[in-house]
Scaffold this active site. Sequence first.
Site, short mmCIF file in Angstrom:
data_model
loop_
_atom_site.label_atom_id
_atom_site.label_comp_id
_atom_site.label_asym_id
_atom_site.label_seq_id
_atom_site.Cartn_x
_atom_site.Cartn_y
_atom_site.Cartn_z
CE LYS A 78 -25.29 -25.51 4.34
NZ LYS A 78 -26.46 -25.09 3.62
CB SER A 153 -24.45 -22.48 1.24
OG SER A 153 -25.75 -22.93 1.74
CB SER A 177 -27.85 -23.66 -0.09
OG SER A 177 -27.26 -22.18 -0.25
#
Lengths: 474, 95
Positions: A78, A153, A177
């Site tokens: 990420k 996310s 997330s």
Amino acid sequence: MKLNELTIKEARQKLDNQEITAVALTQACLDEIKEVDPKLHACLFVNEKDALAEAKAADKRLQAGETGDLLGIPYLCKDIIMTKSWPTTAASKILENYIAPYDATVIKKLRAAGAVLLGKTNLDEFAHGASTENSAFGPTKNPHDETRVPGGSSGGSAAAVAANLCLFALGSDTGGSIRQPASFCGIVGLKPSYGRVSRFGLLSMTSSTDVIGPLTKTAFDAALVLKVIAGQDDHDATSAPEAVEHYDQVITDRKDLSGLKIGLPQEYFSKDLDAKVKEKVMVVAEKLVQAGAKLIDISLPYTKYGIPVYYIITPSEVSSNLARFDGVGWGLSHSQTKDLQEFYRTNRGAGFGPEAKRRIMLGTYALSAGYYDAYYKKAQQVRTLIREEFNKAFRRVDLILTPTSPHVAFKIGQQANDPLAMYLEDVFVTGACLAGLPAMSLPAGLIDNLPIGAQLIGPRLAEKTLFQVASILE
Amino acid sequence: MEINSKEIQHIAELSRIQLSPTELEKYGRQLGSILDYISQLNEVNTKKVAITAQVSDLENVWRSDEINNWDPEEVAAALKQGQLEDGQIKVKRVL
């Protein structure tokens, strides 16, 4: 079967038996990214040259007889985790041209273990969101239906694993997330206990709940990744001192679930819950019973306050953590301003997207003179009640089973104009964050061809039990 | 809960964020509805409840008071991303 479709466990065997090389495995992932990602937009950055060089180095180590759980295994990370000499943007315009000068502790550990970093994945800007639509660089699409969001996310990481662009991905979970996108994309997502994994090099969002964790194809793979990335770190004073277990070995210690008590909190299965979602989670519950576990009805009455508490604590910490992005030293910087105050306002006004602005302002408001007691202190007190309630429940049960999300992936754009509706996405996932507990989302089947996840929550540092139960379910 | 334009302007000012009049109106309305939702916390009796600021179960994490020099190459990479003059980061006049 294409090499990029392998689990870590399968690839491990093939690498160790010299049936395949790390270079071939890495190339298969890179080829898949090239073919599929122009449509999905799971990746913000891919570096073939560096990845192949790391793969070559891994092959050398393998040929020299070295063994290692992740040696030669390609992964994506990420883009809110620092990766030395590569961009780290947090999917924000304010960091569009930022190059990380050092590696996060998790990346250092993975490099030492010989894992091969392919690139960086998309996310909601600064991890603020539940759909990856808040990325300044455009949304990621769900591999199961490209008109739908992958969740967020860590939506880029979840979509990448589901579409076999890599063998595993790293995400971060502050209020759900990792787990919510894992549910939307039909994969395994683990949020470790707070402090189990070092946050050093993770761009801070909510320092009191942020944690890095793996998104994988199986629970066993998650155990392998966690074993490598977990542990105390001098650079993160909140990291847990307890020794890291050999999760991949203890995972098979339990052959059945006899004696295991699973709590079903009534607040997570209320009459408002979609009947199809409930049915899927109850299928998981039934499997647990067949394996010998006992289901126990429990109640967590403060559950409904999880979101309001989270959306005071998070914006408050965000407003403080994002204060450092001011255009001095790094990041977006407009020089044509008359004074320092205008310089700050211009950089931040142009650099942050709508959700980051909302959260900074909400947090600034909650922490401002005259409102602090009513908002921030109140939220911290209710956080205590939520935490105590979980701890009390874990005196009666070993694990808690819930849905991960109240529904399957929604359409892109469907909730874009209603920030509060987006906040309510986190209804089943914030509790474990506020209490610092480990929680895992597992695939629980399909509803109208779209994946849905079931969530297991455990007591602090009980990752071992989560892995054992998840692996029996698989 | 209504946040009037003067209040939202003040919050934006404290946040050091430049906002257009359209943004001010929009965020004022959205923050108002979020605060309405959050206000349900007032139902909870927290009279004798201690606060939770962190959940690590740790306190007073010490380290020895020693200087550990960071990799000079990484320090240089970090510094070169801002505006520099004579090796110093350039900022606007503060006073």
